[in-house]
Each structure stands twice: as C-alpha cells, then as structure tokens.
Design an enzyme around this catalytic site. Structure first.
Site, PDB file in Angstrom:
ATOM      1  N   ARG A 104       0.482  -1.166   0.373  1.00 38.12           N
ATOM      2  CA  ARG A 104      -0.056   0.204   0.113  1.00 38.12           C
ATOM      3  C   ARG A 104       1.081   1.031   0.175  1.00 38.12           C
ATOM      4  O   ARG A 104       1.760   1.532   0.734  1.00 38.12           O
ATOM      5  CB  ARG A 104      -0.539   0.181   1.321  1.00 38.12           C
ATOM      6  CG  ARG A 104      -2.080   0.372   0.860  1.00 38.12           C
ATOM      7  CD  ARG A 104      -2.675  -0.514   2.501  1.00 38.12           C
ATOM      8  NE  ARG A 104      -2.724   0.199   3.725  1.00 38.12           N
ATOM      9  CZ  ARG A 104      -3.266   0.602   4.469  1.00 38.12           C
ATOM     10  NH1 ARG A 104      -4.666   0.855   4.336  1.00 38.12           N
ATOM     11  NH2 ARG A 104      -3.144   1.472   5.637  1.00 38.12           N
ATOM     12  N   THR A 108      -1.177   6.981  -0.734  1.00 38.50           N
ATOM     13  CA  THR A 108      -2.616   7.305  -1.773  1.00 38.50           C
ATOM     14  C   THR A 108      -3.096   6.154  -0.694  1.00 38.50           C
ATOM     15  O   THR A 108      -4.360   6.249  -0.915  1.00 38.50           O
ATOM     16  CB  THR A 108      -2.323   7.449  -2.899  1.00 38.50           C
ATOM     17  OG1 THR A 108      -1.004   5.589  -3.256  1.00 38.50           O
ATOM     18  CG2 THR A 108      -1.082   8.035  -4.173  1.00 38.50           C
ATOM     19  N   ASP A 200       0.342  -2.844  11.853  1.00 37.12           N
ATOM     20  CA  ASP A 200       0.618  -3.006  10.393  1.00 37.12           C
ATOM     21  C   ASP A 200       0.951  -4.679  10.808  1.00 37.12           C
ATOM     22  O   ASP A 200       1.903  -5.162  11.086  1.00 37.12           O
ATOM     23  CB  ASP A 200       2.522  -2.506  10.416  1.00 37.12           C
ATOM     24  CG  ASP A 200       3.010  -2.488   8.862  1.00 37.12           C
ATOM     25  OD1 ASP A 200       2.461  -1.834   8.124  1.00 37.12           O
ATOM     26  OD2 ASP A 200       2.776  -3.795   8.605  1.00 37.12           O
ATOM     27  N   ASP A 203       4.893  -5.901   9.935  1.00 33.38           N
ATOM     28  CA  ASP A 203       5.957  -5.221  10.851  1.00 33.38           C
ATOM     29  C   ASP A 203       5.812  -6.081  12.202  1.00 33.38           C
ATOM     30  O   ASP A 203       6.745  -6.944  12.838  1.00 33.38           O
ATOM     31  CB  ASP A 203       5.731  -4.267  11.022  1.00 33.38           C
ATOM     32  CG  ASP A 203       6.183  -3.068  10.100  1.00 33.38           C
ATOM     33  OD1 ASP A 203       6.818  -3.421   9.040  1.00 33.38           O
ATOM     34  OD2 ASP A 203       5.913  -2.304  10.381  1.00 33.38           O
TER      35      ASP A 203
END
Ligand code: PRP
Ligand code: URA
Length: 209
Positions: A104, A108, A200, A203
C-alpha cells in the site's frame, strides 16, 4: 452472491485477541497466525467436493468419503499473507502456492503491484487468497483482479481482521468472491489503519518495526 462469514469461534477470538496486544512478540504473533489459519482453513474448505470410495476396514468393507480431486491454490498477498501459508498447508498439504506482491502506498493508500506468480493450472483450482488485513480493500481487490486475469474462477478471500469499508469494497468489486473473516472491526482511521486492529501486520509478523 458471495458468502461473507465472520468467525465467532472462541478459540479464534482468543487467539486474535492475543495478536492484537501490542506486547505480543513477532515470534508469538507468527505462531498465532499459523494456528488461526489452521482453524479457519477448516471452514473455508467446507464445501470442497467429496466422492464415495470403497475401502476395507479391519472389520468390513464400507463406502467412505474422500476429497474428489478439487485441487486448492493458496495465494498469499505479500508480504503479510505469508503468515497464513504454513497453517493452510498443514491442513491442505497438497495445495499449490501462488504469490501476489502488493504494498500500500503510504500516501495514496492505493495498492502498488510488484510481483505475481501463480500455479499454471490456476483456472482448475479452488483459489484461497490470504492476507491478515482487509482495510480499504484495495489490495484484496487488486489480488483478485490478478488471479482472475490469469484464469482463476473459484476464488475465496480469507483474512484475520476486516474493516466494514474493506468488506463493502471487495464485495462490490468482486461479488462472486466468498469472504472469510476472523474478526470484523469498527472502522478505518485517518491513515486507513483498522481500528482497533492490530497495527501493521507485516511489521508484526516480520519484526520490521
Ligand atoms: C497490508 C496488509 C494488506 C493491506 C491491506 O499490507 O497486509 O495487504 O495492507 O490494506 P488495504 O485493504 O487498504 O489495501 P502492506 O501494504 O502494509 O504491505 P506488507 O504486507 O508488505 O507490509
Ligand atoms: N495494513 C495493515 O497492516 N494494518 C492495517 O490496519 C491496515 C492495513
């Protein structure tokens, strides 16, 4: 019409709760992802076709059910989707594995494609796309596009945590794709992260932050 299933099994809820905790280490997180994938695989494969086969038990001849050769392809969205592959293969050891590389864009929030390698016979397989997070839905939609472009027809999407926005977007873009979700959360925040979510996923799995 697509099936949308949110799991309410206590074992899955418990494990997802542990994964959400910011103090859970990457080692523990990976282990839990593998376990949740195994539990979810059970339901995701519920309608695989079976056939009657004659066998002989130590007691007598009998007719039993075996899988009718509908082969499976597990397709993780890189990189966080890799966290689900081991658990899926534990339950479906003959599955082939394809990979779709997407990340991603932090600005944006749109998915950026960087890799796609799928089994050649993807058109004949039950395809299960896996990714822990369904946030805006952009990555899932792009992954399904990839698979369809290469001939995939029978496609499901499996994730750990989904935001309502992502579910709606995926359902609208690909109404033929069944969606399996361990937990449905409240919303997205201003950075398009799932709230409360787990942060995340890539991560957390790979310890990169
Ligand atoms: C995460 C996640 C999904 C995507 C979900 O991946 O694993 O692929 O974001 O967001 P979306 O529904 O808004 O598209 P990320 O882009 O962080 O890449 P990574 O797996 O390489 O960390
Ligand atoms: N990607 C993640 O890893 N987590 C989110 O909450 C949203 C997108």
């Amino acid at each position: 019409m697509a099936k949308i299933m949110v799991f309410d099994h206590p074992l899955i809820q418990h494990k997802v709760s542990l994964m959400r905790d910011k103090n859970t280490t990457s080692k523990e997180f990976r282990h839990l992802a593998r376990e949740v994938a195994m539990l979810m695989a059970f339901e995701v494969t519920r309608d695989l076709p079976t056939m009657d086969v004659e066998i002989e038990t130590p007691i007598c001849k009998t007719t039993v059910k075996k899988l009718a050769g509908m082969d499976v392809a597990v397709v993780p969205i890189l990189r966080a989707g890799l966290g689900f592959v081991d658990g899926m293969l534990e339950i479906i050891p003959n599955a082939k594995v394809g990979h779709v590389g997407l990340y991603r864009d932090p600005e944006t929030k749109e998915p950026v494609e960087y890799y796609c390698k799928l089994p050649e016979d993807i058109d004949k397989r039950r395809v299960i796309i896996v990714d822990p997070m369904l946030a805006t839905g952009g990555s899932a939609i792009a992954a399904v596009d990839f698979v369809k472009k290469r001939g995939g027809k029978d496609i499901s999407f499996m994730c750990l945590i989904a935001a309502p926005e992502g579910i709606d977007a995926l359902e609208k873009a690909h109404p033929d794709v069944d969606i399996f979700i361990a937990a449905k959360d409240e919303k997205l925040n201003e950075n398009a992260y799932i709230v409360p979510g787990l942060g995340d996923a890539g991560d957390r799995i790979f310890g990169t932050k």
